[in-house]
Design a protein around this motif. Structure first.
Motif, PDB file in Angstrom:
ATOM      1  N   UNK A 256      23.689  39.223  78.000  1.00 28.98           N
ATOM      2  CA  UNK A 256      22.585  39.985  78.616  1.00 28.98           C
ATOM      3  C   UNK A 256      21.844  39.099  79.612  1.00 28.98           C
ATOM      4  N   UNK A 257      22.608  38.267  80.301  1.00 31.61           N
ATOM      5  CA  UNK A 257      22.034  37.231  81.164  1.00 31.61           C
ATOM      6  C   UNK A 257      21.052  37.812  82.181  1.00 31.61           C
ATOM      7  N   UNK A 258      21.479  38.874  82.838  1.00 35.37           N
ATOM      8  CA  UNK A 258      20.650  39.428  83.906  1.00 35.37           C
ATOM      9  C   UNK A 258      19.383  40.083  83.349  1.00 35.37           C
ATOM     10  N   UNK A 259      19.509  40.793  82.225  1.00 40.15           N
ATOM     11  CA  UNK A 259      18.337  41.427  81.600  1.00 40.15           C
ATOM     12  C   UNK A 259      17.343  40.365  81.129  1.00 40.15           C
ATOM     13  N   UNK A 260      17.874  39.278  80.586  1.00 35.42           N
ATOM     14  CA  UNK A 260      17.055  38.169  80.085  1.00 35.42           C
ATOM     15  C   UNK A 260      16.274  37.546  81.250  1.00 35.42           C
ATOM     16  N   UNK A 261      16.974  37.272  82.353  1.00 34.97           N
ATOM     17  CA  UNK A 261      16.330  36.672  83.530  1.00 34.97           C
ATOM     18  C   UNK A 261      15.231  37.587  84.064  1.00 34.97           C
ATOM     19  N   UNK A 262      15.510  38.887  84.093  1.00 33.27           N
ATOM     20  CA  UNK A 262      14.549  39.863  84.635  1.00 33.27           C
ATOM     21  C   UNK A 262      13.222  39.821  83.876  1.00 33.27           C
ATOM     22  N   UNK A 263      13.272  39.563  82.560  1.00 35.27           N
ATOM     23  CA  UNK A 263      12.037  39.472  81.762  1.00 35.27           C
ATOM     24  C   UNK A 263      11.141  38.344  82.262  1.00 35.27           C
ATOM     25  N   UNK A 264      11.740  37.332  82.874  1.00 36.01           N
ATOM     26  CA  UNK A 264      10.967  36.212  83.411  1.00 36.01           C
ATOM     27  C   UNK A 264      10.433  36.548  84.802  1.00 36.01           C
ATOM     28  N   UNK A 265      11.327  36.938  85.718  1.00 40.02           N
ATOM     29  CA  UNK A 265      10.832  37.102  87.095  1.00 40.02           C
ATOM     30  C   UNK A 265       9.938  38.319  87.257  1.00 40.02           C
ATOM     31  N   UNK A 266      10.075  39.324  86.389  1.00 42.54           N
ATOM     32  CA  UNK A 266       9.141  40.466  86.442  1.00 42.54           C
ATOM     33  C   UNK A 266       7.708  40.023  86.153  1.00 42.54           C
ATOM     34  N   UNK A 267       7.575  38.951  85.370  1.00 37.33           N
ATOM     35  CA  UNK A 267       6.240  38.437  85.009  1.00 37.33           C
ATOM     36  C   UNK A 267       5.783  37.309  85.948  1.00 37.33           C
ATOM     37  N   UNK A 268       6.623  36.990  86.938  1.00 32.47           N
ATOM     38  CA  UNK A 268       6.266  35.885  87.840  1.00 32.47           C
ATOM     39  C   UNK A 268       6.488  34.520  87.209  1.00 32.47           C
ATOM     40  N   UNK A 269       7.406  34.463  86.214  1.00 29.91           N
ATOM     41  CA  UNK A 269       7.676  33.191  85.529  1.00 29.91           C
ATOM     42  C   UNK A 269       8.931  32.556  86.111  1.00 29.91           C
ATOM     43  N   UNK A 270       8.830  31.288  86.502  1.00 33.79           N
ATOM     44  CA  UNK A 270       9.993  30.555  86.996  1.00 33.79           C
ATOM     45  C   UNK A 270      10.216  29.351  86.085  1.00 33.79           C
ATOM     46  N   UNK A 271      11.466  29.106  85.749  1.00 31.68           N
ATOM     47  CA  UNK A 271      11.789  27.931  84.941  1.00 31.68           C
ATOM     48  C   UNK A 271      11.997  26.774  85.924  1.00 31.68           C
ATOM     49  N   UNK A 272      11.135  25.756  85.821  1.00 36.67           N
ATOM     50  CA  UNK A 272      11.225  24.659  86.785  1.00 36.67           C
ATOM     51  C   UNK A 272      12.203  23.576  86.329  1.00 36.67           C
ATOM     52  N   UNK A 273      12.469  23.507  85.021  1.00 34.52           N
ATOM     53  CA  UNK A 273      13.497  22.586  84.544  1.00 34.52           C
ATOM     54  C   UNK A 273      13.956  23.040  83.161  1.00 34.52           C
ATOM     55  N   UNK A 274      15.197  22.679  82.830  1.00 39.43           N
ATOM     56  CA  UNK A 274      15.727  23.081  81.521  1.00 39.43           C
ATOM     57  C   UNK A 274      16.655  22.001  80.998  1.00 39.43           C
ATOM     58  N   UNK A 275      16.723  21.906  79.683  1.00 33.88           N
ATOM     59  CA  UNK A 275      17.623  20.922  79.081  1.00 33.88           C
ATOM     60  C   UNK A 275      19.074  21.374  79.221  1.00 33.88           C
ATOM     61  N   UNK A 276      19.327  22.677  79.217  1.00 36.81           N
ATOM     62  CA  UNK A 276      20.702  23.164  79.289  1.00 36.81           C
ATOM     63  C   UNK A 276      21.375  22.743  80.597  1.00 36.81           C
ATOM     64  N   UNK A 277      20.598  22.679  81.660  1.00 33.93           N
ATOM     65  CA  UNK A 277      21.171  22.298  82.962  1.00 33.93           C
ATOM     66  C   UNK A 277      21.584  20.824  82.983  1.00 33.93           C
ATOM     67  N   UNK A 278      21.364  20.115  81.854  1.00 34.44           N
ATOM     68  CA  UNK A 278      21.744  18.696  81.755  1.00 34.44           C
ATOM     69  C   UNK A 278      22.856  18.497  80.721  1.00 34.44           C
ATOM     70  N   UNK A 279      23.401  19.605  80.193  1.00 36.79           N
ATOM     71  CA  UNK A 279      24.371  19.492  79.102  1.00 36.79           C
ATOM     72  C   UNK A 279      25.651  18.775  79.559  1.00 36.79           C
ATOM     73  N   UNK A 280      25.930  18.813  80.850  1.00 35.26           N
ATOM     74  CA  UNK A 280      27.110  18.112  81.356  1.00 35.26           C
ATOM     75  C   UNK A 280      26.773  16.822  82.061  1.00 35.26           C
ATOM     76  N   UNK A 281      25.561  16.286  81.838  1.00 29.82           N
ATOM     77  CA  UNK A 281      25.216  14.995  82.447  1.00 29.82           C
ATOM     78  C   UNK A 281      23.754  14.900  82.842  1.00 29.82           C
TER      79      UNK A 281
END
Length: 439
Positions: A295-320
């Motif tokens: 449900x990737x797109x639905x999940x993301x929409x819950x953030x941007x509909x509220x004006x929430x942006x993820x500025x950093x995440x640990x998952x984006x570092x899982x490969x280094x």
């Protein structure tokens, strides 16, 4: 520049998704790798299966091996809404409900005729290369694949960073295995002699891509952030975390991405969402844990509909952990492969993970931490409540917890997740008001 891309078919048609040119290009690259895998055996090439954290892509390329990544196969099937049936098939075959859903999606794909996410056939691997970095499930997963295919397995044992740093003897232990076990096995299976200069050349390309990726990820320190460092970043990390690190194609991709993001910074623009430009940036978050892919797109929409942006995440570092300074080193290629494996996020102890999140909250001026706890992923989920409490205590910023799964659509309750997120954004707002009042 935006390119309009048709999303995969689902039962009810969704509007077309907006994507940056670089997002479109990475999709083409991933699809090209599936085509490469489908043709490998007919072209006389051998196939290696390996995992994302600690993957030795540059080394595998030295032996002309085509590269399949089981996690990527599972998440691609999840995004294409194919994983639900695969998981049920694996459970009917005897897999427990608590087993990692990536594993079950992969086993279900094998049972369903071994057709990959793009509809191309998936080849039987000739070698399973496991560089063990903190996820015990990987070992059991490859045992099951080995049992099914009878293929060779080569294990690179990577010591856990229990004390929060890489000791010289840990590096030496990994290099010794590379020299004595991994490289000789890959030579024998592929019939190609190892050439260290070839490895150095691939690493020169890796460094260029790693520099550009870090520039892109750190662009989120701007206000507004030109990227989403979680939902957007999963597209950005695709090529470098999979079969492309070390290739000229990856260098070209990250150069293009960097120019695209630099331009967004110059224009003061926020991220591109599937529905186009994001509106006003109201909340800046750090996110811990992998995304939900089904449900990737639905999940993301819950953030941007509220004006929430993820500025950093640990998952984006899982490969280094490139943003903390690691780069592949052509001058010391085997040592740098060892350091890469030792430094993956899943190989870090909890204090190191907490330090990292607190640093992100400070450097990216985030409003707080959100944890997406994955039901079937012990590697991420163990200790997350402890992380949450400790980060709140150290930063004074609010933290919250939502629960979903990787690729099992049964464990995504949209109403539940939405309620929790809305409560969390209220909490952030109240905390800000209280702070403003105190000043």
């Amino acid at each position: 520049m935006n390119t309009v891309v048709q999303m995969p078919d689902t039962k009810k048609a969704k509007p077309v998704a907006q994507k940056e040119d670089a997002m479109w290009l990475q999709k083409e690259m991933i699809n090209a790798n599936y085509m490469d895998l489908a043709k490998a055996h007919s072209q006389g090439r051998k196939v290696a299966a390996t995992f994302v954290p600690g993957n030795l892509n540059e080394l595998l390329m030295c032996f002309n091996l085509a590269r399949s990544l089981p996690e990527t196969n599972a998440l691609q099937n999840g995004m294409r809404k194919k994983s639900g049936k695969m998981i049920m098939d694996a459970e009917r075959d005897g897999q427990s409900e608590d087993v990692c859903t990536y594993v079950k999606a992969d086993l279900g794909m094998m049972m369903g005729g071994e057709i990959g996410p793009t509809g191309d056939p998936m080849p039987k691997p000739d070698v399973l290369l496991l560089s063990y970095t903190g996820c015990f499930t990987f070992m059991k997963w490859f045992e099951l694949i080995r049992h099914k295919y009878g293929c060779e397995t080569v294990m690179l044992h990577v010591p856990y960073q229990g004390e929060g740093r890489i000791q010289p003897n840990m590096r030496e232990y990994v290099v010794k295995q590379l020299k004595e076990t991994v490289i000789p096995t890959l030579e024998r299976i592929s019939g190609v002699k190892f050439d260290i200069d070839r490895l150095r050349q691939y690493m020169r390309e890796s460094v260029k891509a790693e520099d550009d990726l870090v520039r892109v990820l750190q662009s989120a320190k701007n206000r507004p952030s030109p990227i989403d460092g979680y939902f957007g970043a999963v597209y950005y990390i695709g090529p470098i975390f999979t079969a492309f690190r070390g290739t000229p194609e990856a260098t070209q991709y990250y150069s293009m991405l960097r120019k695209e993001i630099d331009e967004r910074v110059r224009l003061g623009k926020g991220p591109i969402t599937p529905e186009g430009e994001m509106g006003e940036e109201k909340y800046r978050l750090i996110v811990e844990g992998p995304p939900n892919w089904t449900s990737f797109r639905d999940f993301w929409k819950m953030f941007y509909d509220e004006g929430a942006v993820v500025v950093s995440s640990t998952y984006a570092k899982v490969g280094g952990l490139y943003d903390f300074g690691f780069r592949h080193d052509p001058e010391n290629p085997l040592e740098s492969l060892a350091d890469y494996c030792l430094g993956c996020y899943t190989n870090l102890n909890l204090p190191s993970r907490i330090d990292m999140i607190c640093k992100y909250i400070d450097e990216y001026q985030a409003d707080g931490l959100l944890i997406n706890s994955i039901k079937s992923c012990n590697s991420f989920s163990a200790g997350q409540l402890l992380i949450l409490r400790e980060v709140e205590r150290r930063t004074g910023k609010p933290a919250a917890f939502v629960e979903t799964d990787l690729v099992d659509p049964r464990y995504f309750s949209a109403a539940n997740v939405k309620n929790r997120l809305e409560s969390y954004f209220q909490m952030v707002k109240q905390k800000r008001t209280a702070l403003a009042g105190a000043h």
